[in-house]
Write an enzyme that holds these catalytic residues in place. Structure first.
Site, PDB file in Angstrom:
ATOM      1  N   CYS A 264       0.961  -1.136  -0.117  1.00 19.29           N
ATOM      2  CA  CYS A 264       0.008   0.118  -0.252  1.00 19.29           C
ATOM      3  C   CYS A 264       0.835   1.185  -0.059  1.00 19.29           C
ATOM      4  CB  CYS A 264      -0.970   0.280   0.940  1.00 19.29           C
ATOM      5  SG  CYS A 264      -2.495   0.877   0.753  1.00 19.29           S
TER       6      CYS A 264
ATOM      7  N   HIS B  32      -3.601  -5.305   0.304  1.00 21.05           N
ATOM      8  CA  HIS B  32      -3.102  -5.676   1.398  1.00 21.05           C
ATOM      9  C   HIS B  32      -2.921  -7.143   1.579  1.00 21.05           C
ATOM     10  CE1 HIS B  32      -2.868  -1.796   3.971  1.00 21.05           C
ATOM     11  NE2 HIS B  32      -3.829  -1.580   3.125  1.00 21.05           N
TER      12      HIS B  32
ATOM     13  N   GLU C 149      -1.645  -9.196   3.482  1.00 19.95           N
ATOM     14  CA  GLU C 149      -1.391  -9.637   4.731  1.00 19.95           C
ATOM     15  C   GLU C 149      -2.733 -10.137   5.442  1.00 19.95           C
ATOM     16  OE1 GLU C 149      -0.985  -6.619   3.813  1.00 19.95           O
ATOM     17  OE2 GLU C 149      -1.434  -5.018   5.517  1.00 19.95           O
TER      18      GLU C 149
END
Ligand code: GLN
Length: 539
Positions: A383, A509, A511
Site C-alpha cells: 500500500c 493488503h 497480509e
C-alpha cells in the site's frame, strides 16, 4: 436444521488476556470436529469502527472482503478458521447506537421513550443473532470486548443475560480471567477470579467454563478451589498457560478437553472425528525451522507491533511453509536517513515497507527502498510501501525531481501517486476509502504471475491514493512495470522491477488474507526470495 448454538466469551480481572485467541482456538477445535463455526467481536467503544483510530490506540485496523474496517481480532478468526469474516462479525457501541437513533428519527419506535433496556440491548441481541440466522453456522462464538465491570460493557453483559435466558441449553458462557503468581509468597492467587465471577453473577450470568490465564500450571488444588467458589465443574476450569506461539493454544485447549466440555454442555454429539493433522504439521514446522532469515519491517508505528499484526502473522505462516524462521527487525522510518540506512539495514535478507498514512517518516521509507533496490535485496512494498517504491523510482531512476504523492505534497510537479477520482469529492473520514475486495488481472510471464500462478486474483484494499496512469509509459520504459491492474478501471495494483531479483509493490493488503491453512503466496515467495538472498550472501 437444529438451532444455532451461541457461545459467549467474556473477560475479567484485566484486559489483554487473549480472549480473541481463546475464542479462535475453541472455534478451531470445534471446526476440526466438522462443525461450522464463526466468531464475532462486540467492541464497547463509541467509534463506529476502528477505521478512524490511530494504530497506537487499538493496533491494526483489519479489513474484510466486504470492506468493513474492523478490530484486529477478526484477523485471528480468519487466520485460525480459514473462513472470511464480514461486517456482521464486528459490532461497536457506535454502530448499535447509530442504528437505534436512526430508527428513532424515522419514527419506528412509535412515540415510545427509547432506552438502553430494551432498545439498545435488543439491537445488540439482533446483531448477535444475525450470523446464526443466516443458517450457515451451527455455532456462533461472540467475544465481548473489555472487562466485566466496565461501565461501557454493561449493555452487552445485559444482552448476554437475556439471551441466555431465552436460549437456555443452546448457549454457554466462557469467562476468561487471570490467576496471578505472587513471587513474594510463591503462591498463585484465585481471589481476582472469584471476584470477577462474582461481578458476572451480580449481572445475572453464571459462567459455564473458566479459562484462567496463568504463567504456571494451576494444579489440581487450584482447579478444585476455583470450581468450588465459582460454581463450575472442575473439568470446566481450564488453564491458558503462556504459550510460545498463539498457534499452540488450540492444542493446549485440546489437551484439557475444552472442546468436549463445551460440546457436552451444548448437548452436541462428541464424535471421534477431531482432525488436527494439518494444524500439528504447521506447528511442527514452526517449531523446527531449517533455516533463518531476517526481514526489516519499516514503518512509523513500529513501537507498537500490533499495528502490523497481520503482516507479522503472514510472515509466520510463510516462514513455516518455507521451513524457515522469519526474524523481524523493527525499523522506525523516522530514524532512517541516507547516512544511516546502510547501517540500519545491514545484514537484512529482505525489506518490507509497511502501509501507512501521512508524511511522518516518509523520507526514511524512500531511503530504505533505494537501498533495497540498488543492493538487490528482496523487497515487498504494501500500500503506502508500494506508493513509496513508485516515488523513489520516479525520483532516482526517471529523474523526476520532487516526484511525490499528493498526499505528501499537494503541489508536487510530478504527482506520480494521486488521489483517485472517486475520492476527490470525499470529505468524511470514516469508511470512505477504497475498501475491501477488488479484482486484479495479472500479466503472464511476470514475477506476480510466478507468485500467484493465476491471471485473476482478488485482494483487499484500504487507500485513497493510486498510481497515476499518466506516468505509466515512462515507468515501463525505464524498468518498473505494472503487472497487476484492475480489470474495470485499469488502476495499477502491482508494480515490479524485472531487473531486480525480487522487487514487488502491491497497492492492496495481502497480509489480511494469509491463514494457517492458506499462507499468502506473496509472503511465501518473498520469504523464499529472502532465503535465496541469504544463501547467496553466505556462499
Ligand atoms: N495513505 C495511502 C493512501 O491512502 C496508503 C494507505 C495504506 O497504506 N493503507 O492511499
Amino acid at each position: 436444521m437444529p438451532s444455532t448454538k451461541y457461545i459467549f466469551v467474556t473477560g475479567g480481572v484485566t484486559s489483554s488476556l487473549g480472549k480473541g485467541i481463546i475464542s479462535a482456538s475453541l472455534a478451531t477445535l470445534l471446526q476440526s470436529r466438522g462443525y461450522s463455526v464463526t466468531i464475532q467481536k462486540l467492541d464497547p467503544y463509541i467509534n463506529i469502527d476502528p477505521g478512524t483510530l490511530n494504530p497506537y490506540e487499538h493496533g491494526e485496523c483489519y479489513v474484510t472482503n466486504d470492506g468493513a474496517e474492523t478490530d484486529l481480532d477478526l484477523g485471528h478468526y480468519e487466520r485460525f478458521l480459514n473462513r472470511p469474516t464480514s461486517q456482521a462479525n464486528n459490532v461497536t457501541t457506535g454502530r448499535v447506537y447509530q442504528t437505534v437513533i436512526n430508527k428513532e428519527r424515522r419514527g419506528d419506535y412509535l412515540g415510545k421513550t427509547v432506552q438502553v433496556i430494551p432498545h439498545i440491548t435488543d439491537e445488540i441481541k439482533r446483531r448477535i443473532q444475525l450470523l446464526g440466522n443466516t443458517g450457515e453456522f451451527e455455532i456462533v462464538i461472540t467475544e465481548i470486548g473489555g472487562t466485566v465491570g466496565d461501565i461501557e460493557a454493561l449493555p452487552y453483559i445485559e444482552a448476554v443475560r437475556q439471551l441466555r435466558w431465552e436460549l437456555g441449553e443452546d448457549s454457554l458462557v466462557v469467562h476468561l480471567t487471570l490467576v496471578p503468581y505472587l513471587a513474594a509468597t510463591g503462591e498463585m492467587k484465585t481471589k481476582p477470579t472469584q471476584h470477577s465471577v462474582q461481578k458476572l453473577q451480580e449481572s445475572g450470568i453464571q459462567p459455564d467454563v473458566l479459562v484462567c490465564r496463568t504463567e504456571y500450571d494451576l494444579g489440581e488444588d487450584i482447579r478444585r478451589k476455583l470450581a468450588l467458589f465459582c460454581n463450575v465443574k472442575k473439568e470446566a476450569v481450564v488453564q491458558s498457560i503462556d504459550a510460545e506461539t498463539i498457534y499452540a493454544v488450540p492444542i493446549l485447549m485440546r489437551n484439557q478437553h475444552l472442546d468436549e466440555v463445551v460440546l457436552k454442555r451444548l448437548n452436541l454429539p462428541v464424535e471421534d472425528n477431531l482432525d488436527l493433522v494439518n494444524w500439528r504439521d504447521f506447528l511442527y514446522k514452526l517449531r523446527y525451522p531449517q533455516t533463518e532469515v531476517e526481514i526489516g519491517l519499516i514503518g512509523k508505528y513500529v513501537e507498537l507491533h500490533d499495528s502490523y499484526k497481520s503482516i507479522v502473522e503472514a510472515f509466520i505462516h510463510a516462514g513455516a511453509t518455507n521451513e524457515a524462521k522469519v526474524k523481524i527487525r523493527w525499523i522506525h522510518s523516522e530514524n532512517l536517513s541516507l547516512d544511516s540506512v546502510e547501517k540500519s539495514l545491514e545484514g537484512l535478507d529482505g525489506v518490507l515497507v509497511a502501509p501507512g498514512f501521512g508524511e511522518r517518516g516518509f523520507d526514511g521509507k524512500l531511503d530504505a527502498i533505494r537501498y533495497a533496490r540498488e543492493n538487490k535485496i528482496p523487497f515487498l512494498g504494501i500500500c503506502l510501501g508500494m506508493q513509496a517504491a513508485v516515488i523513489e523510482y520516479a525520483r532516482n531512476v526517471l529523474g523526476l525531481e520532487g516526484a511525490n504523492s499528493t498526499e505528501m505534497d499537494a503541489e508536487t510537479a510530478h504527482p506520480v501517486i494521486d488521489l483517485m477520482d472517486e475520492q476527490k469529492e470525499v470529505t468524511e473520514k470514516g469508511g470512505t476509502m477504497r475498501l475491501g475486495a477488488c479484482d486484479c488481472n495479472i500479466k503472464e510471464g511476470t514475477k506476480a504471475f510466478e507468485v500467484y500462478r493465476r491471471k485473476q486474483i482478488s485482494e483487499r484494499h484500504r487507500h485513497r491514493y493510486e498510481f497515476n496512469n499518466k506516468y505509466l509509459e515512462d515507468f515501463e520504459a525505464s524498468g518498473m512495470i505494472a503487472t497487476g491492474q484492475n480489470p474495470g478501471t485499469e488502476l495499477v495494483e502491482i508494480v515490479e522491477i524485472p531487473e531486480h531479483p525480487w522487487f514487488i509493490g502491491v497497492q492492496f493488503h495481502p497480509e489480511y488474507k494469509s491463514t494457517v491453512a492458506n499462507p499468502h503466496p506473496l509472503f511465501v515467495q518473498f520469504v523464499a526470495a529472502a532465503i535465496r538472498y541469504s544463501e547467496s550472501q553466505n556462499a
